[in-house]
Scaffold this active site. Structure first.
Site, PDB file in Angstrom:
ATOM      1  N   GLU A  63       0.828  -1.205   0.000  1.00 46.07           N
ATOM      2  CA  GLU A  63       0.000   0.000   0.000  1.00 46.07           C
ATOM      3  C   GLU A  63       0.863   1.255   0.000  1.00 46.07           C
ATOM      4  O   GLU A  63       0.530   2.244  -0.659  1.00 46.07           O
ATOM      5  CB  GLU A  63      -0.971   0.018   1.178  1.00 46.07           C
ATOM      6  N   GLY A  83      -5.991   5.148  -0.882  1.00 49.59           N
ATOM      7  CA  GLY A  83      -6.167   3.752  -1.244  1.00 49.59           C
ATOM      8  C   GLY A  83      -7.585   3.336  -0.883  1.00 49.59           C
ATOM      9  O   GLY A  83      -8.032   3.587   0.237  1.00 49.59           O
ATOM     10  N   HIS A  90      -0.118 -14.114  -0.636  1.00 49.66           N
ATOM     11  CA  HIS A  90       1.211 -14.394  -0.098  1.00 49.66           C
ATOM     12  C   HIS A  90       1.599 -15.793  -0.569  1.00 49.66           C
ATOM     13  O   HIS A  90       0.910 -16.773  -0.256  1.00 49.66           O
ATOM     14  CB  HIS A  90       1.202 -14.313   1.427  1.00 49.66           C
ATOM     15  N   VAL A  91       2.685 -15.883  -1.326  1.00 43.84           N
ATOM     16  CA  VAL A  91       3.034 -17.159  -1.964  1.00 43.84           C
ATOM     17  C   VAL A  91       4.311 -17.792  -1.430  1.00 43.84           C
ATOM     18  O   VAL A  91       4.573 -18.959  -1.693  1.00 43.84           O
ATOM     19  CB  VAL A  91       3.116 -17.005  -3.504  1.00 43.84           C
ATOM     20  N   SER A  93       7.225 -17.584   2.125  1.00 46.32           N
ATOM     21  CA  SER A  93       7.567 -16.981   3.406  1.00 46.32           C
ATOM     22  C   SER A  93       8.997 -16.448   3.365  1.00 46.32           C
ATOM     23  O   SER A  93       9.791 -16.792   2.493  1.00 46.32           O
ATOM     24  CB  SER A  93       7.402 -18.000   4.542  1.00 46.32           C
ATOM     25  N   HIS A 107      -3.849   0.611 -14.700  1.00 50.49           N
ATOM     26  CA  HIS A 107      -4.833   1.541 -15.268  1.00 50.49           C
ATOM     27  C   HIS A 107      -4.641   2.907 -14.633  1.00 50.49           C
ATOM     28  O   HIS A 107      -4.595   3.028 -13.417  1.00 50.49           O
ATOM     29  CB  HIS A 107      -6.260   1.043 -14.998  1.00 50.49           C
ATOM     30  N   GLY A 109      -6.567   6.231 -14.762  1.00 49.74           N
ATOM     31  CA  GLY A 109      -7.692   7.063 -15.131  1.00 49.74           C
ATOM     32  C   GLY A 109      -7.554   8.443 -14.510  1.00 49.74           C
ATOM     33  O   GLY A 109      -6.604   8.724 -13.776  1.00 49.74           O
TER      34      GLY A 109
END
Length: 141
Positions: A63, A83, A90-91, A93, A107, A109
């Site tokens: 963030e 935000g 989380h894939v 550790s 994107h 805008g």
């Protein structure tokens, strides 16, 4: 509004003073056309009880870099960024070392920016994959 790399990194350093980013030792290290990169050390300050990088710390990194990245496209004197949604997968550790969050614009805008933030380690292994949506608001007086 385009902002050069050095100005962007210097502004990020100033904006981080006395914030969560300073507490987590997040440092912005690179910027370019449609991306911003920050690093964060993995140490007990960002661990969960099992001694691993806390998912919340990863999301805070995502963030932080995703929101700051939107500042490249606005006039901070007249507008501000919020935000409004973030998601994270989380894939892998991590116990120690450094993680890097790189936000890339998906994107752009007038009022909504969508960013992909990849959090990787020193070996460029994917730790977390995040998506953040920011809204651009006019500053009120």
């Amino acid at each position: 509004m385009a902002i050069d790399k050095n100005t962007m990194l210097e502004n990020c350093k100033k904006w981080c003073q006395n914030t969560l980013m300073e507490t987590l030792e997040i440092e912005f290290i690179d910027a370019g056309d449609g991306f911003l990169k920050a690093q964060m050390p993995v140490n007990p300050r960002v661990h969960q009880p099992m001694g691993l990088l806390h998912g919340g710390a990863s999301v805070a990194l995502a963030e932080s870099v995703g929101s700051a990245a939107s500042l490249m496209f606005i006039d901070p004197e007249k507008q501000e960024v919020r935000g409004i949604e973030i998601s994270a997968n989380h894939v892998k550790s991590k116990r120690a070392g450094m993680v890097y969050g790189t936000a890339k614009i998906i994107h752009k805008g007038r009022m909504v920016h969508l960013w992909e933030v990849r959090i990787t380690d020193e070996n460029d292994l994917l730790i977390s994959l995040c998506k953040i949506t920011n809204i651009v608001l006019d500053r009120t007086k």
